[in-house]
Each structure stands twice: as structure tokens, then as C-alpha cells.
Design a protein around this motif. Structure first.
Motif, mmCIF file in Angstrom:
data_model
loop_
_atom_site.group_PDB
_atom_site.id
_atom_site.type_symbol
_atom_site.label_atom_id
_atom_site.label_comp_id
_atom_site.label_asym_id
_atom_site.label_seq_id
_atom_site.Cartn_x
_atom_site.Cartn_y
_atom_site.Cartn_z
ATOM 1 N N LEU A 93 0.837 -1.204 0.000
ATOM 2 C CA LEU A 93 0.000 0.000 0.000
ATOM 3 C C LEU A 93 0.871 1.253 0.000
ATOM 4 O O LEU A 93 0.536 2.250 -0.652
ATOM 5 N N GLN A 129 1.940 1.880 -3.521
ATOM 6 C CA GLN A 129 0.823 2.394 -4.319
ATOM 7 C C GLN A 129 0.543 3.855 -3.982
ATOM 8 O O GLN A 129 0.315 4.680 -4.882
ATOM 9 N N GLY A 148 -5.892 4.026 -2.389
ATOM 10 C CA GLY A 148 -5.572 3.004 -3.376
ATOM 11 C C GLY A 148 -5.951 3.390 -4.785
ATOM 12 O O GLY A 148 -5.183 3.210 -5.727
ATOM 13 N N THR A 157 -5.415 -1.246 -10.104
ATOM 14 C CA THR A 157 -5.862 -1.911 -8.885
ATOM 15 C C THR A 157 -7.004 -2.841 -9.236
ATOM 16 O O THR A 157 -7.668 -2.660 -10.270
ATOM 17 N N TYR A 202 -5.913 -2.826 -3.821
ATOM 18 C CA TYR A 202 -5.718 -1.562 -3.113
ATOM 19 C C TYR A 202 -7.029 -0.827 -2.855
ATOM 20 O O TYR A 202 -7.122 -0.015 -1.941
ATOM 21 N N GLU A 204 -3.382 -4.125 3.144
ATOM 22 C CA GLU A 204 -2.864 -3.695 1.850
ATOM 23 C C GLU A 204 -3.865 -2.796 1.147
ATOM 24 O O GLU A 204 -3.489 -1.945 0.341
ATOM 25 N N ASN A 205 -5.118 -2.977 1.456
ATOM 26 C CA ASN A 205 -6.189 -2.212 0.832
ATOM 27 C C ASN A 205 -6.322 -0.847 1.508
ATOM 28 O O ASN A 205 -6.476 -0.764 2.725
ATOM 29 N N GLY A 206 -6.269 0.225 0.716
ATOM 30 C CA GLY A 206 -6.323 1.560 1.284
ATOM 31 C C GLY A 206 -7.615 1.857 2.007
ATOM 32 O O GLY A 206 -7.620 2.522 3.051
#
Length: 628
Positions: free
Chosen positions: A76, A79, A219, A285, A385, A482-484
């Protein structure tokens, strides 16, 4: 309760090291592409409204330098570094993007006499600043056309920052959009707008401090701007794939893609530039099939099929693919591979979810089990993301099977507060649960801690130890995400447990959007505010006459439901309202004074309006999420 963020735990530190070891961080092509064609930056890049309020400040992401800190997932962090790049960039000669001025990008396509603006961001302030940066480097070209690729607010809300209603009405600036654009743009922001905006505050981390222990990006873009949202309704609808339009000498070929990332969406090919804008159907993404703020579940099967069609239509004559988020992909071979991998991503999630649900697996079970093929797992642009494999699989399950998983134990469960009370009692009381949860926290089982402590907080909202440990747990889950949007959701939950509700920092139900409501959509918007039980015994009828469109409606309130009909009705209504289409949105204000001020003529029993107003119950933009 202490509000200072805590450090990352040993469990999260181990997880971050594993990410560094497993993903191809040596692949720097995205780093090169994200800065390719840079013509200039806006320095400083804090954008303000007329009242001095800051509506966007990309400079607050200056901390995104160097290696990832312990409190941010390294993938993340990478990204966010790429997405935070801001400035004016050349895509190809004649096509330019301003990136880093909002959640989305705005694209400028130069024509014979001026420039066409594609997807003018969320806010007029950010769109105007982007246009100014473009003109600083490319000359003071007039805006000669607007293109909306789809019906989400980050692709139209800033339109009055780059053109005016007067220029559009005079025919100087056509506004092109996919068919049914206005209906969907308005419906999404009005019908469930209050709930979606409240949850969007969590999703984008609107109340979070920006930094390594706070919001680092969503993301898809860094976050949403908070300026003035506007709407100019389209003057030209795109209805079929292959439809070609020329504006100011710029040829555009359109591909319809309804029901993909948005209910009304289209891709745009520029044959003279050999350039394809994929709108939001192919970005860097994995996108959402069901966004965390809430929406109708999207169709990954159609999404994949449309991307196949994209390759078939345009793949042979393609030098660059760009979108309204992220950075372009140059070169025919790379561009087609990018489109194909995006296509395969959505097809795989769709097909494998159906394969397993037909074996009796539930959405949660499939999400926990299913892995992407190595080629997709290791492609940076397919990482989760913004969407995630986990919540997208559950969305596919929901699309086909609904909320019920077939287990009778889940058919008629207690609501959260009653569940919490019973769970806490069964587990020996709140203090005992917290003590056990602390041991699980120390062992790094944060998902379990979140589940059991949520029961305690819903059973006993004032239990300080439960709230504190639950906040710490959400924080660790955020650090590891990891995902915003997952990170922002978790950290927002921690913030509200520690400091109380931050409400809804932004709203998309702007005057222009309300003004675009058709009469029937306006009646629907009022109907969803009726407090049914309070209106059980109320009976009233209202005739609404729209003079400039020659429409007449009978609106009826009975049995707690507000309905309407355009058919001829017997007898007189309690009251008749006569208005122009432009004046009609004053009905949404819910007062007689507002109707009179808008020039609406009232004839009949005016108390019927008061009785209707008395049973309206607008949404609550500050409703609780992590507490009852």
C-alpha cells in the motif's frame, strides 16, 4: 481514552516483512510510468474555496518518501507513493492529464480551437486549479467540450470549474455522457446518499490525520476533495458501442459498458491519437464489485466481457491506455496485456465464486479460500488496493445468492445489541471477555479480538477497557491492510471508539444534483423519508402540475407509504401545487415557505403540506457504526 496511535505489534511487523519478501518490488516500471511526461507541478498544491477553506492539499502526503514504515503495509505504501504524484503529464501529443488534484484524474484533449475536458473531478475548486495548470503549460485554450465517462461524482462534480451552464446552454460546449447518466448520478447521491456519505467518511479516512499511523491513501486515489459539487446535465447521449462523435476536430469512438464499475459507463477511443480511455474499467488496482460505502453490486461477468470487447475493438491500433485514475500504460503489447489481465481478474473472481457456491460454499468461506493465479497475484495492477479479493468474492455471492447463506441458524438472528448481551453473558461477563481478548490480541489474532469485543461494546457501550482494546485492535488491522479503504475503515473505527463520532465530513447531495431530480425521482426521494409508523393513519393527496413540461401527477400518502401516478385521477386532491420543472426541487425542503419562495402556486388545503412535512424523518449523517 488515550487517542495517541500505538506502534505496530510484532505480528504486524512479521506480516510486513512477509509482504516485502513475496511481491516483486524490484519491478519499477510503474514508478517510471507514473512520472513519465511530467510538464509541471502546482507548488504548493493546497487548493482553497472562496471562503478560504482548504478543499484539497496533496502536500499533506509529502511524508510518502523512502521505505515503508512499520505501520503501513509496504504494498500500500508503494501504491500511495505512486498515486500521490501530482502535476500535468503528457499522455501523448495532444492528450494531457492532471493527476494528484483529487481522487480522480482530469484529462485534456486538445482540439482545433480549444480543449475538451474529460471527467472534471469532484469539486469546482480542484477542477479549476487543474485547468489553470494545464493552461500555464499549454496556453489559454477555451474549453470546447465536456465528456463524462460515467456517473460517479468524482467524474462530473467539478464541471462548473471548467465551464458554465451559459456556455453549455448556448451550444458552445457540448456535454457528452453515456445513456441514463443523469438518472444514475442523481439516484446514487440522493436515495441512499446519507448512509453512503457517512460510510464514505470511513472508507476514505476523511477524519484521519495523514501520516504513517493515519491515512496514507485510498488506493484508487489519495482521498476525496471537499469543495463545491456541481452538475451540468448532458446535451448528447452515447447510446451504442461504435457511436462516433467529433468535437472541435477531435474524433471519439465510444464503447458502452453499463453495469461494470458504474451503472452508466463508457470507454472512449481516440483514433487519431491511438489512445484509449478505459474510464474506470481498467485501472492499476482490483476495483470494487461492492464498494465499502455501499452500492448496488456490480457485474464482474459483464465487466470481463466488455474488456474482451475492448481488446477486440481497439487492441490492434493502440499505443497507450489511460484511465481516470492512476497512470497510463504505453506500448501496444503492454497495453493489451494490461487489459487482458484486468479482464481475467474479474472473470476469475466471478467464475470461481460461482463454482464454489455451487458446491455449497458460502461467501465468507470462498473469500477465505480462493487465491488468484500466480500471474495475476504478482501483477501490481491486480493487487487489492481499492477493491479486494475478499470483499469482492462476498459481493459476487451476494449478487447471485443474497444475504442468506442457507443455514437455518442464520435465518432469524438477533440484532447486534441483543446478540452482544447474550454472547457476553455466555462468555462469563464483559470483564472476562476482555481478559481473554487481551490474550488473543497478544497472540496476534486480531480478527477474533475484533469480533468478540464488538459484542462487548454493543452490549455495554461504556465499557472503557473493551472500547480501548477494540480500538487498538482496529488499529493493528489497519496497519496490516494492503487495501487503502480497509486501512481507513479500521483506523476510522479506532478514532470513533477513542474520540466519538466524526459524522459526515462531506456530502454529495449538492444543489445541482437535487436540481437534476425528475419529478418522479423527487417524489421517491421524499417517500424514503416518510416515517411509516407515524404516518399509518394519515391520508392525503397532492396534485403536482409541471407547467413547462405539461406533466401532472397525483401524489398519495396512505398506509405509511407515499406513492404517485401520472394517470388521470378521479376527484380533487387535497391540495394542488403548480410549478415549473426548475422550481419543483423546493419540495425537498419540506416547508411551505420554501415552496412560496420558489414561485410554486399552492391551491387547496395547505394543511395537507404541513401534515406531510410532519411525518418526514430525514436521514442522520452522524449515525453510529462501531457502537450501538
Amino acid at each position: 481514552m488515550p487517542t495517541t496511535p500505538k506502534p505496530a505489534s510484532s505480528t504486524i511487523l512479521g506480516q510486513q516483512r512477509a509482504v516485502l519478501d513475496s511481491l516483486p518490488f524490484s519491478d519499477t516500471r510503474d514508478v517510471e510510468d507514473a512520472t513519465r511526461g511530467l510538464l509541471g507541478r502546482r507548488t504548493p498544491n493546497a487548493i482553497t474555496a472562496d471562503d478560504g477553506r482548504v478543499v484539497w492539499d496533496n502536500d499533506t502526503y509529502a511524508f510518502l518518501r523512502g521505505d515503508a514504515p512499520d505501520t503501513v503495509n509496504p504494498s500500500l505504501w508503494r501504491q500511495s507513493q505512486l498515486v500521490a504524484e501530482q502535476g500535468l503529464f503528457e499522455v501523448v501529443e495532444g492528450i494531457y492529464q492532471v493527476r494528484g488534484f483529487d481522487l480522480s484524474n482530469v484529462t485534456f484533449i486538445e482540439g482545433t480551437t480549444g480543449v475538451i475536458v474529460l471527467d472534471p473531478l469532484i469539486s469546482t475548486e480542484t477542477a479549476a486549479a487543474a485547468l489553470a495548470l494545464y493552461r500555464e503549460h499549454r496556453g489559454d485554450r477555451p474549453v470546447t467540450g465536456i465528456v463524462y465517462t460515467h456517473c460517479h461524482v468524482d467524474h462530473f462534480g467539478g464541471v462548473k470549474g471548467v465551464t458554465t451552464q451559459e456556455d453549455v446552454d448556448a451550444g458552445r460546449v457540448p456535454v457528452i455522457a453515456p445513456a441514463e447518466f443523469t438518472e444514475h448520478a442523481v439516484a446514487e447521491n440522493v436515495y441512499a446518499g446519507t448512509a453512503m456519505a457517512r460510510r464514505a467518511g470511513y472508507m476514505y479516512g476523511a477524519a484521519l490525520a495523514r501520516g504513517p499511523q493515519g491515512q496514507v491513501g485510498a488506493g484508487l486515489g489519495q482521498t476525496t476533495s471537499t469543495g463545491t459539487v456541481t452538475l451540468i446535465t448532458p446535451t448528447l447521449d452515447v447510446t451504442t458501442t461504435g457511436q462516433t462523435e467529433t468535437v472541435d476536430g477531435v474524433r471519439m469512438v465510444f464503447q458502452m459498458a453499463p453495469g461494470t464499475e458504474a451503472p452508466a459507463e463508457m470507454l472512449v477511443y481516440f483514433p487519431d491519437h491511438r489512445a484509449l480511455c478505459t474510464a474506470e474499467d481498467a485501472t492499476h488496482t482490483l476495483h470494487n464489485l461492492l464498494t465499502l460505502r455501499g452500492a448496488v453490486v456490480r457485474d464482474p461477468h459483464a465487466w470481463a466481457n466488455y474488456l474482451t470487447e475492448t481488446i477486440d475493438l481497439f487492441g490492434a491500433d493502440l499505443d497507450v491506455v489511460f484511465a481516470s485514475h492512476h497512470w497510463p500504460t504505453w506500448g501496444r503489447e503492454r497495453a493489451v496485456r494490461f487489459l487482458a489481465e484486468q479482464r481475467d481478474l474479474y472473470a476469475y473472481l466471478h467464475d470461481q465464486t460461482l463454482r464454489l457456491l455451487n458446491k455449497g460454499w458460502t461467501g465468507i468461506e470462498i473469500a477465505e479460500h480462493l487465491q488468484l493465479p500466480p500471474a495475476l497475484e504478482n501483477a501490481w495492477h491486480t493487487r487489492g488496493y481499492y477493491g479486494s479479493v475478499s470483499h469482492n468474492i462476498k459481493a459476487v455471492y451476494q449478487r447471485y445468492m443474497g444475504w442468506y447463506d442457507g443455514n437455518p441458524a442464520h435465518l432469524w438472528q438477533h440484532p447486534p445489541v441483543e446478540q452482544g448481551k447474550r454472547y457476553v453473558e455466555f462468555m462469563g461477563g464483559a470483564d472476562a471477555v476482555v481478559e481473554k481478548a487481551r490474550a488473543s490480541f497478544d497472540a496476534g489474532d486480531f480478527r477474533w479480538v475484533a469480533e468478540v469485543l464488538s459484542h462487548v461494546v454493543f452490549a455495554q457501550p461504556d465499557h472503557a477497557a473493551a472500547r480501548e482494546l477494540l480500538a487498538d485492535t482496529f488499529e493493528q488491522l489497519g496497519y496490516g491492510a494492503e487495501n487503502g479503504t480497509w486501512r481507513s475503515v479500521y483506523l476510522s473505527g479506532a478514532t470513533e471508539l477513542r474520540s466519538g463520532s466524526f459524522g459526515t465530513p462531506t456530502t454529495a447531495a449538492a444543489p445541482d444534483i437535487i436540481g437534476a431530480l425528475s419529478p418522479t425521482m423527487l417524489f421517491d426521494a421524499i417517500a424514503i423519508q416518510v416515517d411509516g409508523p407515524r404516518a399509518w393513519d394519515e391520508r392525503l393527496t397532492i396534485d403536482v402540475v409541471v407547467t413547462d413540461t405539461d406533466e401532472r401527477f397525483r401524489v398519495r400518502l396512505a398506509n405509511g407509504a407515499l406513492t404517485y401516478s401520472a394517470a388521470a385521477q378521479e376527484g380533487d386532491a387535497d391540495v394542488t401545487l403548480t410549478a415549473t420543472r426548475a422550481a419543483l426541487p423546493a419540495l425537498a425542503a419540506g416547508s411551505r415557505d420554501a415552496l412560496v419562495a420558489a414561485g410554486i402556486v399552492i391551491d387547496g388545503d395547505v394543511t395537507a403540506l404541513d401534515r406531510l412535512t410532519a411525518v418526514l424523518d430525514p436521514g442522520d449523517p452522524g449515525f453510529d457504526i462501531v457502537t450501538p
